[in-house]
Design a protein around this motif. Structure first.
Motif, PDB file in Angstrom:
ATOM      1  N   ARG A 148       0.775  -1.213  -0.087  1.00  0.00           N
ATOM      2  CA  ARG A 148      -0.050  -0.129   0.078  1.00  0.00           C
ATOM      3  C   ARG A 148       0.797   1.337   0.067  1.00  0.00           C
ATOM      4  O   ARG A 148       0.689   2.334  -0.635  1.00  0.00           O
ATOM      5  N   THR A 188       1.161   3.913  -2.844  1.00  0.00           N
ATOM      6  CA  THR A 188       0.854   5.622  -2.714  1.00  0.00           C
ATOM      7  C   THR A 188       2.117   6.244  -3.005  1.00  0.00           C
ATOM      8  O   THR A 188       2.029   7.602  -3.731  1.00  0.00           O
ATOM      9  N   ARG A 198       1.807   6.796  -6.579  1.00  0.00           N
ATOM     10  CA  ARG A 198       0.773   7.642  -6.849  1.00  0.00           C
ATOM     11  C   ARG A 198       1.420   9.161  -6.685  1.00  0.00           C
ATOM     12  O   ARG A 198       1.045   9.966  -7.505  1.00  0.00           O
ATOM     13  N   PHE A 225      -3.271   1.644 -12.790  1.00  0.00           N
ATOM     14  CA  PHE A 225      -3.603   2.339 -11.409  1.00  0.00           C
ATOM     15  C   PHE A 225      -3.173   3.961 -11.711  1.00  0.00           C
ATOM     16  O   PHE A 225      -4.160   4.863 -10.920  1.00  0.00           O
ATOM     17  N   GLY A 253      -5.825   5.991 -13.111  1.00  0.00           N
ATOM     18  CA  GLY A 253      -7.224   5.823 -12.331  1.00  0.00           C
ATOM     19  C   GLY A 253      -8.101   4.865 -12.855  1.00  0.00           C
ATOM     20  O   GLY A 253      -9.209   4.979 -12.173  1.00  0.00           O
ATOM     21  N   ARG A 254      -7.539   3.797 -13.750  1.00  0.00           N
ATOM     22  CA  ARG A 254      -8.561   2.779 -13.966  1.00  0.00           C
ATOM     23  C   ARG A 254      -8.745   1.778 -12.988  1.00  0.00           C
ATOM     24  O   ARG A 254      -9.694   0.910 -13.038  1.00  0.00           O
ATOM     25  N   THR A 269      -8.528   1.579  -8.727  1.00  0.00           N
ATOM     26  CA  THR A 269      -8.416   1.881  -7.373  1.00  0.00           C
ATOM     27  C   THR A 269      -7.141   1.611  -6.588  1.00  0.00           C
ATOM     28  O   THR A 269      -6.656   0.598  -7.035  1.00  0.00           O
ATOM     29  N   LEU A 270      -6.901   2.198  -5.652  1.00  0.00           N
ATOM     30  CA  LEU A 270      -5.555   1.710  -4.554  1.00  0.00           C
ATOM     31  C   LEU A 270      -5.894   0.283  -4.002  1.00  0.00           C
ATOM     32  O   LEU A 270      -4.925  -0.351  -4.201  1.00  0.00           O
ATOM     33  N   GLU A 271      -7.288   0.128  -3.736  1.00  0.00           N
ATOM     34  CA  GLU A 271      -7.544  -1.050  -3.228  1.00  0.00           C
ATOM     35  C   GLU A 271      -7.501  -2.329  -4.132  1.00  0.00           C
ATOM     36  O   GLU A 271      -6.949  -3.240  -4.152  1.00  0.00           O
ATOM     37  N   GLU A 272      -7.965  -1.897  -5.448  1.00  0.00           N
ATOM     38  CA  GLU A 272      -7.842  -2.819  -6.487  1.00  0.00           C
ATOM     39  C   GLU A 272      -6.426  -3.152  -6.761  1.00  0.00           C
ATOM     40  O   GLU A 272      -5.989  -4.439  -6.906  1.00  0.00           O
TER      41      GLU A 272
END
Lengths: 253, 253, 253, 253, 253, 253, 253, 253
Positions: free
Chosen positions: A7, A11, A14, D13, D16-17, D19-22
């Motif tokens: 994670r 982050t 990103r 990622f 934006g296609r 999400t962080l979780e995905e």
């Protein structure tokens, strides 16, 4: 980098702190498990362990020193010869040597679980070194350990004297060589999981623990399992893993 | 008489309902464990089990019928052939046969533990029958079971897809034949106790499960233990014993 | 006579330098392979090798001296004790002793292949002596060798850190004792041929390398093969044979 | 999702296609190797393989059908019984059954490497089924295969008739049961890597191939390696892996 | 009494020199084979043999002395340590010690058979001690022995150099460790009986000679047989027994 | 070309019928042993042998037919099932089937050696099939065979009834399963070479002949040797080789 | 002649009823033990026994018929299949078949020893066939037998219910498969000799009775001994031999 | 408390000397066998035994001293090294050391049974240490022992010299290594029970006594049983148990 979670890595990517190449490399190249490792250290209090067989005394000592310097946990070396132990104790003053169990350890303060009991039984007195390796390992993992040595089935009344402890234990380790029959009898009496630790005690067909191993595995008592011959350390770790589950209520988090 | 506790027996003796000879005989002659057994039945919900290999279909059926009549628990027969199963189902209508696991059982209502998870992994599809024997056994003991089959190390990404379940499990059973390497990898990833179930899958040096057995025992991952080859039933029972301890908080009472 | 090629022998016969009986005797009696051997020496640059176990230090030394005198190739003695090495180094000044690999060698200039890589992995630190025997052997055969030691599957992230090298290698040697599971995992990740080198590391059921050997052979990963326990020299030679084929384009001439 | 590379995943990622979780889930949960797999399929032409032993004919057929539908590669099932083969050929018309090798395959057009030769030798005629499994596997991987069967050392002139092919081969597979001595002799004659394939031919001390296996491993000829007993498929794959390296010049890319 | 034949005993009984009780006792109590033994000694010239392993140097020496005193034959002690040999040679001046073969013997004049040849081959130099034990044994039994050492199959031309001796031999002993393949090749070339002598040379799967033993027994070459591992003495005796049959024309009398 | 002797080849070369290249190729490429083989056939009268296990009845029949057509010798197929035998006898009218020995043979007139005796003993009646395989093999090789079956050591008087034959035999074969003790006792009584033939008779620790094999090899009686389990054919061939040497006076020519 | 004692033979010789040659032949050639055998039959009442495994039903029947005709003793055939039993019972009307024990016998009146008890215990129900073979054998030898089946150590109270019988027994046979632990526990409780009879009950590491065998031999309880796997007949005979000694007071006469 | 019988305990409870809780605890918690143990000591005169292997000399000495102080019986320590023996004899003056049998004992006056004989045979001289361990054990248990050493079957007349003792013995112990054939022959001659004691004498396939063990177990002679390799002590105890039964007439009381 190794301590970052996936994670955190994502982050950082990103937020531009990592380039595409850096992120790709970290994920594709090293599969960072450090977060897990770090968390484990903080949470568990399990000692670091070194398998000293096949290492020189200088090598074992150097690894121990490095661990002492960078970790707050207890540190444990198994299968340490008296000569290696003497050498290391000259270098690391807080190191303690248990000659029967052939363990050398540096103990750090930790939490002791008083609620659950690891019971260790041996069939004879010759099985005690293996049992002690298990006991010290479990103890350094924060377990309360109860031991009853020399209660083999040839004089079965010796075992029945400990029925109450057998009933109360959270997990039971049975250390036995020769034909290992103690595990079968305990397996029939106990409700707790029973882990067999075959020892290399005996001669002729005892075959260095092979017969005890196979007899324990073939035991008709359901609900038991077995570790490698003379593997007191592994049995102690398994018992501690189980007790940790009890403390946690069975879930990692 | 067999259902009486030692306490009841002693009370009956003091109150004159038993003579000295009767009390002595009961205690000295049969060592009555029925109190324990009775309590276990009420409390545990563990099924009665019959090992059907080496029994005729008539014998297995007769024992099952007797157990159905006198017990409220589920009843489980292992290693039941299709022919024996057909015979018994003609006699006992509520009997269910799981042909993959070669289990025949009569299921009675029981408590299901939803909090703890037994995770069962297999290396390949050929290991599934053994895994299913373990799954059904644990399920009939009241455990919640999660399974992931065919995730051997030859394509290690198949295993990593289940990392979350590996972390969440209370206890993990790894069923693998051939070289059994899956246990070593899972043992390095899991915090829960890992029980290896070697299977007789493979040919040549696989030697009917012997190589998987020895490899699992020799595994360098600490904190694991192993059951007999193809002993899904035993592994399921051990897992259930672990979970029972978790439910109890690790103490028998 | 022994160094003559069949062609030379036939020529000598046609030219009358050999009688019919002599030619018949030489061909029928000794099947002269010396031409082949001579050609091999010139072309390959493979070292001459001596198996020192079971020879006295004087015998090993005498053979080495003879080879040094008559050959331009590197010379390699395996399983050399420290005592024998000291003795030989007193007699042959250019001899070098690698105590970890128990190799003693006299190195001669040769061609190094920079294009292809032999990758050697070990599961633990105790496997390093065997890996070093393989590394030195392959190196003296003119191979470029890359090593990553201590990346066993109990902490599988250690292996994944080397995925790039696994992909780039021309051939991979996996040295592992105990249960040898590293070979199975690498076999599933690599496209290059993977050669297992079981080591005698471990105790109890590890059985002096027998379990690692059998587990590697039973491995479900296709496209691997295995050498004798602790046979680093043989694995190094096999790797060098592979690389030689690559240099030649797969044909002898 | 499974076909995406790590790079594509990271790009998706950032764009934006995902999400962080995905992204976290995909990377942490499944460790996507599909990119690698996809590339391998396109480039290699290696067949998909199914181990049919321990599967029902319906299961094997279903897997085969799925593979036929989604892949352009050849497909190969090993250890297929005549009964299963007949069933499958009723369902999949292009399936071919090789009853000696117990292989069933659907062959798709592929590139044949004419430059390098896999040489397969057998000691006797009873070793032929294993040799044929190896031959078909290597052939379906695009290799040119040459075979000489029944040239065991009891009549060593049979072997010497093939010296030229032994010298020309890129890699040699030696299939032999009983005492497996053919491997030792070939290992001394060949410059190419030699892979032993012990077979279960023989009785008494031949022990189902165990003696051939151990003899091949103990062979004093350096530069050989051995696969599991009767594992023609594995030997064919290893040979094909090596030939692929030759085609590529020893590097993956 | 022990030297009397049954015939002599019966005659003595009829002539009244023995009572009924004495004759009964001698025949019923000891089953006198002395006639046979006496004849054997005079005719055969086979040495008396002592197995020194597990005896103290004093015991071995005392037995040797007794035999030297009462017998005209050569005397042979096998598996004699250097220390025991030194002790005995201090006591018995004509004793000779062969340190490689670990044999100590007192040689007496005997007949040498020049017509028949025992051929002893070894695969490597490490097999020589066992071969020498066989050679000395056969020589002391009056056999002519020819030896060719170090002609293993890894360099098969070394063996073919001795084809003529292989054809001429009356019986052939093949001493080989590791995988013992030399026996298979010689068995295919020779018309004489071939006796395999597995040696404990090698490591790992060589298993102290077990693999050579089993490979020799499983050998596809018909008309061979095998003795215990490292049993040079037994092989030498068997060869001598066979040569004795040749001298006699195959009949005892 | 294959039938030419080396001498003929050399002569052809000198006379210009072969070029240098042709001669070199023939000598280097095929190592022609045909001359030797041809001489052996004419001189020995040993039967051609086929190992039928693992061949179909059609294959075995085809090979037999070819041998019948091109050879004047007896022909022998071992391990022939009743079904295969029936098939072959339908095709080859002179074929004879010995169902106890599982031998099928076509017998041709040959010389019988009346001077020397092969003695075959069995411990029990269950060892007879193996003994018969040996007897028929030796008989077809021209040997006179005497048999005494069922004279195991449990009733040792049964053995002593045959002492005279034991003394007269040129070579003795001892067929025994279970613990194989008969070989030890015969080895102590006989002057002729004694060959042990362990059989797979017995259960439990008899282990399919393994215990008899090892006991015979470990036997303290010097001068014996052992063949593979149930290998009556090999023992018969070895006995015939011995007898052939006796007929020749121990020399090939 | 065979029935004469040595004394009788000597007397006959002195009295001229035997010539020197005849006496010599009888003593040297056949070692007459018939007197002993005859005496044994009259005195012991032990049944004649036939091992039917590996004999055809016709052979077994013929031997039985001959024994029935010439002996007044009971006759016992072990390991008799149902098919063979049916055939024999068609021929010999008084033959009785015990299908569980696979024994077929013709019982003749004999003396029953009521004073001493052979106690036979089994661990499980699957061990009963072996136990029954022992029971019938001992019974036909005239022993009183008490049996308690299914009292394995997994539920140790089942064993303690029979403590009184354990104390009273003259000799105890313990039949157990899997890990055979029952023998260890009984060995610690009993004063009588305890004979272990390992059975082939179990799977995986039970290895056809091998683990029970080795565990029983390795048992730490002194004063026990073990027979071959599944050898109920042998155990029954040993028990009967011991009871016979008790009846005789320990001396043969 | 431990010495009280169940009856006494129950009486004490009824008379109020024990509370319900106390009685329940004693019965449920310890299963008092002390009455039995006490009676056994007084009645049997069997020595106390200590297994000294794996104990330090100080530990062995301390246990011995305690036993000397509290018991009137003879005391016996097995597998005592010379060093340990010297140490103990410095501390306990009445201790006697038998270096061949490696036994150390303190002998107390006891009853000698002159009526029954334990016969101990050995195959060779190397088996004597094991035989002596058995002899001393039986002697200290009050048995009369007769020994005949070095009467192996290779010279079977040595055995027949002792036929009379074989017939007279109450029980026979046969100590033999290598192939252990002596047991088979004695088993066929004796009417008394025969106990095999395999020894670790021999090399190669003798395998440390394993072959003798398995051969003795597989022996076709009915009515024998076997103890662990080199277990002279156990065999001596078993013989003494037999003799004790004979003295008692087969009943405990």
């Amino acid at each position: 980098m190794r301590a970052a979670s996936i994670r955190e890595l994502l982050t950082a990517f990103r937020e531009g702190r990592l380039t595409l190449e850096e992120a790709e490399g970290a994920l594709g190249g090293s599969f960072d498990f450090a977060d897990l490792d770090y968390g484990r250290e903080a949470r568990q209090g399990f000692p670091e362990a070194i398998y000293a067989a096949g290492k020189t005394k200088e090598e074992t000592c150097a690894i121990l020193k490095a661990l002492v310097a960078r970790s707050e946990k207890s540190i444990l070396a198994t299968r340490v010869s008296a000569e290696t132990a003497a050498f290391i104790r000259g270098e690391i003053s807080e190191a303690v040597y248990d000659s029967r169990a052939r363990l050398l350890y540096v103990e750090r303060p930790g939490e002791l679980d008083e609620e659950h009991t690891v019971l260790i039984l041996t069939a004879g007195t010759s099985d005690i070194p293996v049992a002690e390796e298990a006991r010290q390992t479990a103890r350094l993992c924060g377990c309360k350990v109860v031991t009853h040595y020399d209660c083999g089935v040839a004089g079965i009344h010796r075992l029945f004297a400990h029925l109450e402890d057998i009933r109360r234990a959270s997990v039971i380790l049975v250390c036995a060589g020769m034909e290992g029959a103690l595990m079968s009898v305990v397996g029939g009496l106990a409700e707790a999981p029973v882990i067999g630790v075959p020892t290399s005690v005996g001669y002729g067909v005892a075959a260095g623990g092979e017969t005890a191993l196979r007899a324990m595995l073939a035991s008709c008592a359901a609900g038991g399992a077995v570790v490698n011959i003379d593997k007191g350390f592994g049995a102690g770790m398994l018992a501690a893993k189980f007790v940790r589950q009890l403390r946690r209520g069975g879930m990692q988090r």
